[in-house]
Enzyme design. Structure first.
Site, PDB file in Angstrom:
ATOM      1  N   MET A   1     -27.099  90.572  24.278  1.00 61.85           N
ATOM      2  CA  MET A   1     -26.561  91.744  24.939  1.00 61.85           C
ATOM      3  C   MET A   1     -25.977  92.683  23.895  1.00 61.85           C
ATOM      4  SD  MET A   1     -24.213  91.733  28.369  1.00 61.85           S
ATOM      5  CE  MET A   1     -22.668  91.366  27.572  1.00 61.85           C
ATOM      6  N   CYS A   2     -25.984  93.962  24.147  1.00 55.52           N
ATOM      7  CA  CYS A   2     -25.511  94.980  23.204  1.00 55.52           C
ATOM      8  C   CYS A   2     -23.990  94.951  23.094  1.00 55.52           C
ATOM      9  CB  CYS A   2     -25.968  96.362  23.655  1.00 55.52           C
ATOM     10  SG  CYS A   2     -27.736  96.467  24.000  1.00 55.52           S
ATOM     11  N   GLN A   3     -23.464  95.745  22.164  1.00 53.63           N
ATOM     12  CA  GLN A   3     -22.021  95.896  22.038  1.00 53.63           C
ATOM     13  C   GLN A   3     -21.645  97.369  22.015  1.00 53.63           C
ATOM     14  OE1 GLN A   3     -19.536  93.626  19.505  1.00 53.63           O
ATOM     15  NE2 GLN A   3     -20.735  91.753  19.678  1.00 53.63           N
TER      16      GLN A   3
ATOM     17  N   ASN B   1     -23.935  98.281  27.985  1.00 52.81           N
ATOM     18  CA  ASN B   1     -24.461  96.963  27.670  1.00 52.81           C
ATOM     19  C   ASN B   1     -24.522  96.131  28.941  1.00 52.81           C
ATOM     20  OD1 ASN B   1     -21.807  96.057  28.059  1.00 52.81           O
ATOM     21  ND2 ASN B   1     -21.833  94.727  26.291  1.00 52.81           N
TER      22      ASN B   1
END
Length: 278
Positions: free
Chosen positions: A1-3, A108
């Site tokens: 998952m993105c940040q 995200n």
């Protein structure tokens, strides 16, 4: 998952300290190596940087981390691709103009209502993002016809466009902030509804040089015990020394900040080791 990383400030403040640690997570101290982006408001304009390279290895990120830009409002994003190819058009933050205001958005998580089907069996799910075409995204709120369309193929950009389409359909011009807040809250509830457990929906939404909205729906993943929400911190007097988590670096803010400074920081994971993140 993105940040995500966001900063909203009472007086113009540089973001170099926070970004110095954040960019390490783009492929060095963490796995988010599928591109990065940054949006910095300067007056009525917004300065953006995007790169599909890992942030930790990006010459542009190196330049930005030492560039003395002060701002009241900024956001940054490092990507771990789950929807869409690793390409420039899929790098956050996304920007659009509405009502003469530059809007920015970084997200995200995963939003099933806007997710491109991953296999043929999912294509008949009418709640999904219609086979991934950029011209056919779900409509929210009072919107009957889309004006904003995604350029790339992420669920994140599709959500951003759908939210702006809904706001544009409801208001002729920018409403008061309390009214806008309530409208955005209703849209978030609509986006999550029906997929409460599977939706992970964390975003930063910039509305001009002064205002940033943050929303967090942590959701869950099967078999995971990781909390998928956001953390925040507010720095105000008396200032002290902050120590970054991802790189050996510290700053004594009592020597750099004034009594009028207030800085709110939002991040997917705490950036420092010695401050009281919530």
């Amino acid at each position: 998952m993105c940040q995500l990383l966001g900063m909203n400030c009472a007086s113009p403040t540089d973001f170099n300290f926070s970004f110095k640690g954040f960019k390490c997570r783009g492929g060095e101290t963490d796995v988010h190596a599928h591109g990065w982006g940054l949006a910095i408001y300067e007056g009525r304009g917004v300065r953006t940087f995007h790169d599909p390279l890992p942030c930790a290895a990006s010459p542009i990120a190196d330049m930005v981390s030492s560039y003395p830009i002060k701002t009241l409002n900024m956001m940054a994003h490092i990507r771990y691709a789950t929807q869409g190819a690793v390409s420039l058009e899929n790098v956050h933050p996304f920007t659009r103009e509405m009502w003469g205001i530059q809007w920015t958005f970084a997200h995200n998580g995963e939003v099933p209502k806007f997710t491109v089907p991953r296999n043929p069996q999912e294509e008949n799910n009418s709640n999904n993002f219609c086979g991934g075409t950029t011209t056919d995204i779900p409509l929210l709120g009072k919107c009957m016809k889309a004006v904003y369309h995604p350029v790339g193929d992420t669920d994140s950009e599709a959500v951003f466009c759908a939210m702006l389409n809904a706001l544009r359909a409801e208001f002729i011009t920018l409403p008061t902030l309390p009214v806008l807040y309530e409208a955005i809250q209703r849209l978030c509830c609509e986006i999550v509804r029906g997929h409460e457990e599977k939706t992970i929906f964390n975003f930063l939404l910039g509305c001009g040089q002064f205002t940033m909205f943050a929303f967090s729906w942590p959701g869950s993943r099967d078999g995971s015990k990781v909390w998928n929400g956001l953390h925040y911190l507010v720095r105000w007097p008396p200032f002290s020394t902050a120590v970054l988590k991802d790189v050996d670096y510290a700053v004594d803010f009592s020597k750099t900040n004034t009594a009028n400074d207030r800085v709110a920081i939002i991040a997917t994971k705490p950036l420092t080791t010695n401050e009281n993140w919530k």
